[in-house]
Design a protein around this motif. Structure first.
Motif, PDB file in Angstrom:
ATOM      1  N   MET A 317       0.832  -1.205   0.000  1.00 55.93           N
ATOM      2  CA  MET A 317       0.000   0.000   0.000  1.00 55.93           C
ATOM      3  C   MET A 317       0.865   1.253   0.000  1.00 55.93           C
ATOM      4  O   MET A 317       0.585   2.225  -0.707  1.00 55.93           O
ATOM      5  N   GLN A 318       1.939   1.208   0.767  1.00 54.49           N
ATOM      6  CA  GLN A 318       2.824   2.372   0.856  1.00 54.49           C
ATOM      7  C   GLN A 318       3.487   2.661  -0.490  1.00 54.49           C
ATOM      8  O   GLN A 318       3.569   3.809  -0.920  1.00 54.49           O
ATOM      9  N   ARG A 319       3.937   1.589  -1.176  1.00 52.04           N
ATOM     10  CA  ARG A 319       4.590   1.788  -2.468  1.00 52.04           C
ATOM     11  C   ARG A 319       3.616   2.282  -3.530  1.00 52.04           C
ATOM     12  O   ARG A 319       3.920   3.179  -4.309  1.00 52.04           O
ATOM     13  N   MET A 320       2.443   1.650  -3.563  1.00 54.40           N
ATOM     14  CA  MET A 320       1.495   1.930  -4.634  1.00 54.40           C
ATOM     15  C   MET A 320       0.772   3.258  -4.456  1.00 54.40           C
ATOM     16  O   MET A 320       0.446   3.935  -5.432  1.00 54.40           O
ATOM     17  N   LEU A 321       0.480   3.639  -3.202  1.00 55.10           N
ATOM     18  CA  LEU A 321      -0.331   4.828  -2.962  1.00 55.10           C
ATOM     19  C   LEU A 321       0.485   6.069  -2.644  1.00 55.10           C
ATOM     20  O   LEU A 321      -0.022   7.184  -2.758  1.00 55.10           O
ATOM     21  N   ALA A 322       1.725   5.901  -2.200  1.00 56.10           N
ATOM     22  CA  ALA A 322       2.562   7.064  -1.871  1.00 56.10           C
ATOM     23  C   ALA A 322       2.737   7.946  -3.112  1.00 56.10           C
ATOM     24  O   ALA A 322       2.796   7.457  -4.234  1.00 56.10           O
ATOM     25  N   PRO A 323       2.800   9.277  -2.956  1.00 57.23           N
ATOM     26  CA  PRO A 323       2.810  10.017  -1.690  1.00 57.23           C
ATOM     27  C   PRO A 323       1.444  10.498  -1.274  1.00 57.23           C
ATOM     28  O   PRO A 323       1.320  11.469  -0.525  1.00 57.23           O
ATOM     29  N   ASP A 324       0.356   9.826  -1.703  1.00 54.20           N
ATOM     30  CA  ASP A 324      -0.975  10.345  -1.427  1.00 54.20           C
ATOM     31  C   ASP A 324      -1.434  10.081  -0.007  1.00 54.20           C
ATOM     32  O   ASP A 324      -2.369  10.703   0.472  1.00 54.20           O
ATOM     33  N   THR A 325      -0.825   9.078   0.691  1.00 54.51           N
ATOM     34  CA  THR A 325      -1.212   8.791   2.064  1.00 54.51           C
ATOM     35  C   THR A 325      -0.011   8.954   2.963  1.00 54.51           C
ATOM     36  O   THR A 325       1.139   8.959   2.521  1.00 54.51           O
ATOM     37  N   LYS A 326      -0.290   9.069   4.263  1.00 54.00           N
ATOM     38  CA  LYS A 326       0.790   9.138   5.253  1.00 54.00           C
ATOM     39  C   LYS A 326       1.518   7.800   5.283  1.00 54.00           C
ATOM     40  O   LYS A 326       0.910   6.743   5.181  1.00 54.00           O
ATOM     41  N   PRO A 327       2.852   7.807   5.414  1.00 52.88           N
ATOM     42  CA  PRO A 327       3.587   6.544   5.475  1.00 52.88           C
ATOM     43  C   PRO A 327       3.171   5.735   6.684  1.00 52.88           C
ATOM     44  O   PRO A 327       3.047   6.264   7.778  1.00 52.88           O
ATOM     45  N   PRO A 328       2.913   4.416   6.497  1.00 55.41           N
ATOM     46  CA  PRO A 328       2.362   3.618   7.600  1.00 55.41           C
ATOM     47  C   PRO A 328       3.413   3.225   8.612  1.00 55.41           C
ATOM     48  O   PRO A 328       4.466   2.712   8.253  1.00 55.41           O
ATOM     49  N   PRO A 329       3.146   3.456   9.911  1.00 52.24           N
ATOM     50  CA  PRO A 329       4.042   2.922  10.936  1.00 52.24           C
ATOM     51  C   PRO A 329       3.926   1.415  10.981  1.00 52.24           C
ATOM     52  O   PRO A 329       2.871   0.871  10.709  1.00 52.24           O
ATOM     53  N   THR A 330       4.994   0.728  11.312  1.00 56.67           N
ATOM     54  CA  THR A 330       4.962  -0.725  11.443  1.00 56.67           C
ATOM     55  C   THR A 330       5.576  -1.111  12.747  1.00 56.67           C
ATOM     56  O   THR A 330       6.396  -0.403  13.325  1.00 56.67           O
ATOM     57  N   LYS A 331       5.185  -2.279  13.226  1.00 62.34           N
ATOM     58  CA  LYS A 331       5.731  -2.826  14.469  1.00 62.34           C
ATOM     59  C   LYS A 331       6.100  -4.252  14.224  1.00 62.34           C
ATOM     60  O   LYS A 331       5.253  -5.078  13.930  1.00 62.34           O
ATOM     61  N   ASN A 332       7.391  -4.591  14.328  1.00 64.24           N
ATOM     62  CA  ASN A 332       7.833  -5.979  14.104  1.00 64.24           C
ATOM     63  C   ASN A 332       7.496  -6.821  15.302  1.00 64.24           C
ATOM     64  O   ASN A 332       7.500  -6.363  16.415  1.00 64.24           O
TER      65      ASN A 332
END
Length: 332
Positions: A317-332
């Motif tokens: 989602m981040q690759r395809m939609l950027a820069p239209d959305t806020k970058p998603p935080p992730t938690k490993n």
């Protein structure tokens, strides 16, 4: 050894028609590899399959021959050890604890086939297991107290995950701000290389994943971890009502936005969210969510990972939609 108990007429059944492939002994009580191997064994001879109606209740599962209306198998839900969908999603099955035989634990796999997939059957069995667990909590104060402690621990872990994700989001935003400051020479170099054939494989136009859709709730703002926190906590609680339980959907990611495809049309059939209306995406452990503007309001849609982990879906989602959305935080 465990044996079926008489069923009560007061229980409500979910009835699903499918093909019963039969059963076979398995070495242990859990494992997707074990399930796929058992499906391979039972699916080789389709002439032995039987058309059945699977009656699913909170306490037991009945397998009834559709032609003769004869009861073929009955299993108590408390003895179901494992449930899963095979690599080919037309096949599924569950493993039953049959007690001990000749001094050894005996586990039996029962397999089913249904076109186009076995999602409905598996979700019904999953909901039955959850309903029985809820009954145990209500009748056992000790189990209820343990469940409350587990919920408190999960809430604490979610709060820690939110705090860590917020810090990671700030760091990523700082890195992105730095990366945008390209030098004049770097821009010239990219312009000169624009006509050269790329050696890197192009991004596919569409990515499709099977995920569990937990539902949606309205939110007051368009972005923020604290905004997403309440919908994730509410929708991730176990549901005893099958109509409000998770649904397996196809989740499509393209440059134009996100699309939910519900093959059983229990929710909406097909729903598209334009990239211009998606304001925020985030992952929290095995859950992920996005906020979209719908009819002048903001709505948070919450999902649980299924065939792939939530991080893979959010990265796409981040690759395809950027820069239209806020970058998603992730938690490993």
């Amino acid at each position: 050894s465990p044996s079926p108990s008489p069923s009560t007429s007061s229980e409500q059944y979910v009835k699903i028609q499918c093909m019963y492939m039969g059963c076979c002994r398995v070495a242990k009580e859990t494992g997707m590899d074990l399930l796929n191997e058992a499906v391979d064994v039972l699916s080789t001879n389709s002439s032995r399959w039987i058309g059945v109606t699977v009656n699913v209740a909170a306490s037991h599962v009945k397998i009834v021959d559709r032609m003769s209306n004869k009861l073929l198998r009955e299993h108590r839900v408390r003895f179901l050890c494992f449930l899963g969908i095979a690599k080919d999603d037309r096949f599924c099955g569950y493993i039953v604890d049959c007690g001990e035989r000749d001094g050894e634990k005996y586990y039996q796999f029962h397999g089913f086939m249904k076109d186009p997939n076995t999602d409905q059957l598996c979700l019904s069995l999953h909901n039955a297991c959850q309903a029985r667990y809820q009954r145990v909590l209500e009748s056992n104060p000790t189990a209820r107290q343990l469940h409350q402690q587990q919920q408190q621990q999960q809430q604490k872990e979610q709060e820690e995950a939110l705090a860590a994700a917020a810090e990671e989001e700030r760091n990523k935003m700082a890195q992105q701000d730095q990366s945008r400051k390209l030098s004049f020479f770097e821009r010239i170099g990219s312009f000169k290389n624009r006509g050269r054939k790329s050696l890197v494989e192009e991004e596919p136009r569409l990515h499709s994943y099977v995920v569990q859709y937990l539902g949606s709730l309205p939110v007051p703002k368009s972005e923020g971890l604290e905004v997403v926190r309440e919908p994730v906590q509410k929708l991730s609680l176990p549901k005893t009502n099958s109509s409000s339980a998770a649904h397996l959907v196809e989740f499509e990611v393209t440059r134009s936005g996100l699309t939910l495809v519900d093959p059983h049309k229990k929710l909406h059939g097909r729903k598209h969210f334009s990239v211009k209306n998606i304001t925020y995406i985030v992952r929290m452990r095995t859950y992920f969510a996005f906020i979209a503007k719908e009819g002048g309001k903001y709505v948070c849609h919450v999902f649980l990972e299924s065939e792939v982990d939530a991080g893979t879906v959010v990265s796409t989602m981040q690759r395809m939609l950027a820069p239209d959305t806020k970058p998603p935080p992730t938690k490993n």
